[in-house]
Design a protein around this motif. Structure first.
Motif, PDB file in Angstrom:
ATOM      1  N   ILE A 133       0.880  -1.170   0.000  1.00 21.60           N
ATOM      2  CA  ILE A 133       0.000   0.000   0.000  1.00 21.60           C
ATOM      3  C   ILE A 133       0.914   1.216   0.000  1.00 21.60           C
ATOM      4  CG2 ILE A 133      -1.766   1.276   1.256  1.00 21.60           C
ATOM      5  CD1 ILE A 133      -2.635  -1.440   2.453  1.00 21.60           C
ATOM      6  N   LEU A 134       0.790   2.040  -1.031  1.00 19.60           N
ATOM      7  CA  LEU A 134       1.768   3.086  -1.294  1.00 19.60           C
ATOM      8  C   LEU A 134       1.102   4.466  -1.316  1.00 19.60           C
ATOM      9  CD1 LEU A 134       3.513   1.262  -4.293  1.00 19.60           C
ATOM     10  CD2 LEU A 134       4.172   1.167  -1.875  1.00 19.60           C
ATOM     11  N   PRO A 135       1.156   5.196  -0.212  1.00 20.25           N
ATOM     12  CA  PRO A 135       0.819   6.605  -0.299  1.00 20.25           C
ATOM     13  C   PRO A 135       2.019   7.328  -0.933  1.00 20.25           C
ATOM     14  CG  PRO A 135       0.641   5.722   1.955  1.00 20.25           C
ATOM     15  CD  PRO A 135       1.439   4.767   1.164  1.00 20.25           C
ATOM     16  N   HIS A 136       1.951   8.112  -1.968  1.00 11.19           N
ATOM     17  CA  HIS A 136       0.832   8.840  -2.489  1.00 11.19           C
ATOM     18  C   HIS A 136       0.864   8.839  -4.018  1.00 11.19           C
ATOM     19  CE1 HIS A 136      -0.275  10.513   1.455  1.00 11.19           C
ATOM     20  NE2 HIS A 136       1.010  10.525   1.687  1.00 11.19           N
ATOM     21  N   GLY A 137       2.017   8.504  -4.589  1.00  7.98           N
ATOM     22  CA  GLY A 137       2.135   8.388  -6.041  1.00  7.98           C
ATOM     23  C   GLY A 137       2.125   9.689  -6.801  1.00  7.98           C
ATOM     24  N   ILE A 138       2.325  10.815  -6.122  1.00  9.52           N
ATOM     25  CA  ILE A 138       2.202  12.119  -6.768  1.00  9.52           C
ATOM     26  C   ILE A 138       3.265  12.318  -7.851  1.00  9.52           C
ATOM     27  CG2 ILE A 138       2.309  14.619  -6.386  1.00  9.52           C
ATOM     28  CD1 ILE A 138      -0.177  13.480  -5.227  1.00  9.52           C
ATOM     29  N   HIS A 139       4.477  11.854  -7.586  1.00  8.54           N
ATOM     30  CA  HIS A 139       5.592  12.134  -8.492  1.00  8.54           C
ATOM     31  C   HIS A 139       6.098  10.862  -9.178  1.00  8.54           C
ATOM     32  CE1 HIS A 139       5.932  16.315  -7.234  1.00  8.54           C
ATOM     33  NE2 HIS A 139       5.737  15.897  -6.000  1.00  8.54           N
ATOM     34  N   ALA A 140       5.225   9.937  -9.440  1.00  5.46           N
ATOM     35  CA  ALA A 140       5.615   8.715 -10.134  1.00  5.46           C
ATOM     36  C   ALA A 140       5.956   9.001 -11.583  1.00  5.46           C
ATOM     37  CB  ALA A 140       4.490   7.693 -10.062  1.00  5.46           C
ATOM     38  N   HIS A 141       6.992   8.332 -12.073  1.00  7.78           N
ATOM     39  CA  HIS A 141       7.340   8.436 -13.488  1.00  7.78           C
ATOM     40  C   HIS A 141       6.261   7.743 -14.305  1.00  7.78           C
ATOM     41  CE1 HIS A 141       9.594   7.975 -17.247  1.00  7.78           C
ATOM     42  NE2 HIS A 141      10.421   8.894 -16.776  1.00  7.78           N
ATOM     43  N   ASP A 142       5.854   8.359 -15.406  1.00  9.59           N
ATOM     44  CA  ASP A 142       4.733   7.834 -16.191  1.00  9.59           C
ATOM     45  C   ASP A 142       4.975   6.400 -16.643  1.00  9.59           C
ATOM     46  OD1 ASP A 142       2.134   8.402 -17.545  1.00  9.59           O
ATOM     47  OD2 ASP A 142       3.328   7.955 -19.330  1.00  9.59           O
ATOM     48  N   ASP A 143       6.228   6.067 -16.986  1.00 10.57           N
ATOM     49  CA  ASP A 143       6.512   4.707 -17.449  1.00 10.57           C
ATOM     50  C   ASP A 143       6.334   3.665 -16.349  1.00 10.57           C
ATOM     51  OD1 ASP A 143       7.112   5.734 -19.904  1.00 10.57           O
ATOM     52  OD2 ASP A 143       9.283   5.718 -19.622  1.00 10.57           O
ATOM     53  N   ASP A 144       6.349   4.109 -15.091  1.00  7.32           N
ATOM     54  CA  ASP A 144       6.238   3.166 -13.977  1.00  7.32           C
ATOM     55  C   ASP A 144       4.801   2.814 -13.630  1.00  7.32           C
ATOM     56  OD1 ASP A 144       8.936   3.036 -13.753  1.00  7.32           O
ATOM     57  OD2 ASP A 144       9.088   4.351 -12.010  1.00  7.32           O
ATOM     58  N   VAL A 145       3.835   3.555 -14.158  1.00  7.62           N
ATOM     59  CA  VAL A 145       2.438   3.298 -13.803  1.00  7.62           C
ATOM     60  C   VAL A 145       2.003   1.916 -14.304  1.00  7.62           C
ATOM     61  CG1 VAL A 145       0.059   4.105 -14.022  1.00  7.62           C
ATOM     62  CG2 VAL A 145       1.907   5.751 -13.752  1.00  7.62           C
ATOM     63  N   ALA A 146       2.461   1.512 -15.481  1.00  8.61           N
ATOM     64  CA  ALA A 146       2.135   0.175 -15.988  1.00  8.61           C
ATOM     65  C   ALA A 146       2.723  -0.899 -15.085  1.00  8.61           C
ATOM     66  CB  ALA A 146       2.653   0.013 -17.413  1.00  8.61           C
ATOM     67  N   LEU A 147       3.950  -0.675 -14.607  1.00 14.25           N
ATOM     68  CA  LEU A 147       4.568  -1.608 -13.661  1.00 14.25           C
ATOM     69  C   LEU A 147       3.756  -1.686 -12.379  1.00 14.25           C
ATOM     70  CD1 LEU A 147       7.052  -3.339 -12.756  1.00 14.25           C
ATOM     71  CD2 LEU A 147       8.070  -1.192 -11.936  1.00 14.25           C
ATOM     72  N   LEU A 148       3.306  -0.543 -11.894  1.00 11.93           N
ATOM     73  CA  LEU A 148       2.491  -0.489 -10.677  1.00 11.93           C
ATOM     74  C   LEU A 148       1.196  -1.265 -10.864  1.00 11.93           C
ATOM     75  CD1 LEU A 148       2.107   0.832  -7.847  1.00 11.93           C
ATOM     76  CD2 LEU A 148       1.035   2.752  -9.031  1.00 11.93           C
ATOM     77  N   ALA A 149       0.519  -1.054 -11.984  1.00 12.81           N
ATOM     78  CA  ALA A 149      -0.743  -1.747 -12.236  1.00 12.81           C
ATOM     79  C   ALA A 149      -0.541  -3.255 -12.306  1.00 12.81           C
ATOM     80  CB  ALA A 149      -1.368  -1.228 -13.526  1.00 12.81           C
ATOM     81  N   ALA A 150       0.508  -3.699 -13.000  1.00 12.36           N
ATOM     82  CA  ALA A 150       0.755  -5.133 -13.158  1.00 12.36           C
ATOM     83  C   ALA A 150       1.129  -5.802 -11.845  1.00 12.36           C
ATOM     84  CB  ALA A 150       1.864  -5.353 -14.183  1.00 12.36           C
ATOM     85  N   SER A 151       1.695  -5.037 -10.931  1.00 11.59           N
ATOM     86  CA  SER A 151       2.161  -5.606  -9.661  1.00 11.59           C
ATOM     87  C   SER A 151       1.027  -5.964  -8.712  1.00 11.59           C
ATOM     88  CB  SER A 151       3.107  -4.619  -8.969  1.00 11.59           C
ATOM     89  OG  SER A 151       2.374  -3.527  -8.423  1.00 11.59           O
ATOM     90  N   GLY A 152      -0.121  -5.277  -8.846  1.00 13.58           N
ATOM     91  CA  GLY A 152      -1.219  -5.462  -7.907  1.00 13.58           C
ATOM     92  C   GLY A 152      -1.122  -4.595  -6.676  1.00 13.58           C
ATOM     93  N   ALA A 153      -0.079  -3.771  -6.581  1.00  9.58           N
ATOM     94  CA  ALA A 153       0.045  -2.852  -5.451  1.00  9.58           C
ATOM     95  C   ALA A 153      -1.037  -1.779  -5.524  1.00  9.58           C
ATOM     96  CB  ALA A 153       1.431  -2.202  -5.447  1.00  9.58           C
ATOM     97  N   SER A 154      -1.326  -1.169  -4.386  1.00  2.00           N
ATOM     98  CA  SER A 154      -2.391  -0.166  -4.304  1.00  2.00           C
ATOM     99  C   SER A 154      -1.823   1.195  -3.918  1.00  2.00           C
ATOM    100  CB  SER A 154      -3.441  -0.571  -3.261  1.00  2.00           C
ATOM    101  OG  SER A 154      -4.086  -1.772  -3.627  1.00  2.00           O
ATOM    102  N   ILE A 155      -2.454   2.232  -4.455  1.00  2.00           N
ATOM    103  CA  ILE A 155      -2.158   3.611  -4.070  1.00  2.00           C
ATOM    104  C   ILE A 155      -3.133   4.038  -2.968  1.00  2.00           C
ATOM    105  CG2 ILE A 155      -2.298   6.015  -4.843  1.00  2.00           C
ATOM    106  CD1 ILE A 155       0.161   4.756  -5.870  1.00  2.00           C
ATOM    107  N   ALA A 156      -2.631   4.748  -1.966  1.00  7.76           N
ATOM    108  CA  ALA A 156      -3.480   5.420  -0.989  1.00  7.76           C
ATOM    109  C   ALA A 156      -3.530   6.891  -1.374  1.00  7.76           C
ATOM    110  CB  ALA A 156      -2.941   5.240   0.419  1.00  7.76           C
ATOM    111  N   HIS A 157      -4.663   7.310  -1.913  1.00  8.96           N
ATOM    112  CA  HIS A 157      -4.815   8.655  -2.471  1.00  8.96           C
ATOM    113  C   HIS A 157      -5.337   9.601  -1.403  1.00  8.96           C
ATOM    114  CE1 HIS A 157      -5.482  11.838  -5.227  1.00  8.96           C
ATOM    115  NE2 HIS A 157      -6.763  11.638  -5.443  1.00  8.96           N
ATOM    116  N   CYS A 158      -4.573  10.657  -1.110  1.00  8.29           N
ATOM    117  CA  CYS A 158      -4.919  11.628  -0.073  1.00  8.29           C
ATOM    118  C   CYS A 158      -4.890  13.026  -0.683  1.00  8.29           C
ATOM    119  CB  CYS A 158      -3.940  11.534   1.091  1.00  8.29           C
ATOM    120  SG  CYS A 158      -3.685   9.867   1.745  1.00  8.29           S
TER     121      CYS A 158
END
Length: 477
Positions: free
Chosen positions: A273-298
């Motif tokens: 569970i990963l707060p907050h993802g504000i400054h994630a590199h765009d290329d990493d979002v696909a990796l994040l989605a495939a991993s099954g990890a979750s964002i905690a959006h605040c």
């Protein structure tokens, strides 16, 4: 075991795929388990409560819940962290404790009562480590677990640990201080807490691993975290991609983006569970989605600093599971839903970028998915009896539109009138059970004055509180 039926003008149920709205519906539960959601329960009940014009819904799941008298609000319309002394000074190897052990525990009782008051039934609390001389301890969190069980709040707990911290000099330049032994000691205390407290308090208390934030952890500390996570199966929450400083530091020290470094350590998976993802590199979002990890959006706490996730709709469209957190005071999930929705539409530049239903789902079903649970965040037969009641009768809500749209458009956490967690009534008529809100308020105010005073010794120029925390307008003489 007695059966209790709750009825209201609207019930938000679950059909196995999504939330659905029942008009003039009811929820029946026995013990801690829901038996029926819908209309016309055919069995006998021992107690029936009619809330009239109200929404009976699932409790909110707060993946990054405030567990403190929030010190971040001191930056609201005041100076930056370093000027206020919220960062460690360069050359410090420790700092004095702000609170006594009793005051540390009080802040959790105060914060947990606020969460319940705002319709939150499951919480993963966080408290800024900047007020500690070191990381949080096993003994402290044993006391936190007792408070959560006493109040009846469903919590995921674990002492925060770290092997470093960000420092600053008198000019505001930042650096890092490292203490690997301190970090590994904190990890050992977290492992001990898991062994002793996971699934206690009648199942209300669950354990997590809570390394502070990715830039304050060494490879050894995160490798140990990964090992314990594999062995125990508990969630891992680590703040990630929340500042430009972090992203640049991780890339410089580890040679990878933040998400890719977690992935290389075996920590980017469904347990994360990963707060907050504000400054994630765009290329990493696909990796994040495939991993099954979750964002905690605040969204609220970052909007105060002029920052925003880019964007809730974009992450959702790419398959990332996004839950919600509050992370600051007030711990108002509805305000985070409303501001998050508006921010998403502004960032995307279109009104159909997302909906109130999307954010309600994020605060309920998506939060449950992040915790790998199918028995919370929904009202359905077999689910836990974590139930909230939102009053629709207030004049301030305006003309009625729809239960969720009305809630998000005009409501707030103060509109919750009743709350049940695990079948226990933890709030009735806006009053959390067995808690004096006035006593909590008075003690909290006194303790916050102490917190503000402590910043004089920490600030670079040793300014007194009335200079550090200035009034919005000059005081009249």
């Amino acid at each position: 075991m007695s059966r209790i039926a709750l009825q209201a003008s609207h019930v938000i149920g679950f059909n196995g795929r999504s939330h659905v709205i029942w008009r003039n519906g009811e929820v029946v539960f026995s013990g801690n388990t829901i038996l029926h959601v819908g209309q016309h329960f055919s069995g006998e009940v021992d107690q029936r409560i009619d809330y009239g014009s109200a929404v009976i819904g699932p409790g909110f799941i707060d993946l990054d819940a405030l567990g403190d008298l929030d010190s971040t609000v001191l930056c609201f319309d005041n100076a930056d962290d370093w000027e206020l002394g919220r960062l460690w000074r360069e050359g410090d190897t420790s700092r004095p404790e702000t609170y006594t052990p009793e005051e540390e525990l009080f802040k959790y009782r105060y914060a947990f009562t606020q969460l319940i008051r705002n319709g939150i039934t499951t919480a993963l609390p966080i408290a800024p480590g900047r007020n500690h001389a070191a990381a949080e301890s096993y003994e402290e969190f044993a006391g936190v677990a007792a408070i959560a069980a006493d109040l009846g709040l469903r919590t995921y707990l674990g002492p925060c640990y770290m092997s470093g911290t960000t420092t600053t000099d008198e000019h505001g330049s930042t650096g890092q201080y490292w203490d690997e032994d301190r970090g590994l000691k904190g990890l050992a205390e977290a492992e001990r807490f898991i062994a002793d407290f996971d699934n206690t308090g009648g199942g209300l208390i669950r354990a997590i691993l809570a390394p502070d934030r990715i830039e304050t952890c060494t490879p050894g500390l995160l490798e140990g975290t990964s090992r314990i996570a594999r062995d125990t199966g508990v969630p891992v929450r680590i703040h990630c991609c929340q500042s430009r400083y972090e992203v640049e530091l991780v890339r410089r020290l580890r040679g990878k983006t933040s998400y890719r470094w977690l992935d290389s350590l075996g920590l980017l998976n469904v347990q994360a569970i990963l707060p907050h993802g504000i400054h994630a590199h765009d290329d990493d979002v696909a990796l994040l989605a495939a991993s099954g990890a979750s964002i905690a959006h605040c969204p609220v706490v970052f909007a105060r600093d002029g920052e925003a996730l880019n964007s809730f709709a974009s992450y959702q469209a790419r398959g990332v599971n996004i839950g919600m957190g509050t992370d600051t005071f007030p711990p108002d999930m509805i305000d985070n839903m409303r501001q998050g929705l508006n921010i998403c539409r502004v960032v995307e530049g279109r009104r159909d970028a997302s909906s109130a239903a999307d954010f309600y789902t994020a605060a309920t079903l998506n939060g449950a998915k992040a915790l790998r649970r199918d028995d919370i965040g929904r009202l359905s037969a077999g689910a836990k009896a974590d139930i909230t009641v939102f009053d629709l009768s207030g004049f301030h809500l305006g003309p009625f539109i729809d239960p969720v749209k009305t809630m998000v458009l005009a409501g707030s956490g103060r509109d919750f009138i009743d709350s049940w967690i695990d079948g226990r009534r933890v709030m009735q008529d806006r009053q959390p059970a067995d808690q004096s809100l006035e006593a909590l308020r008075q003690t909290g105010d006194r303790q916050f004055v102490k917190l503000m005073a402590s910043h004089q010794a920490r600030s670079p120029r040793r300014q007194p509180p009335d200079e550090l925390f200035k009034p919005s307008f000059p005081l009249a003489s």
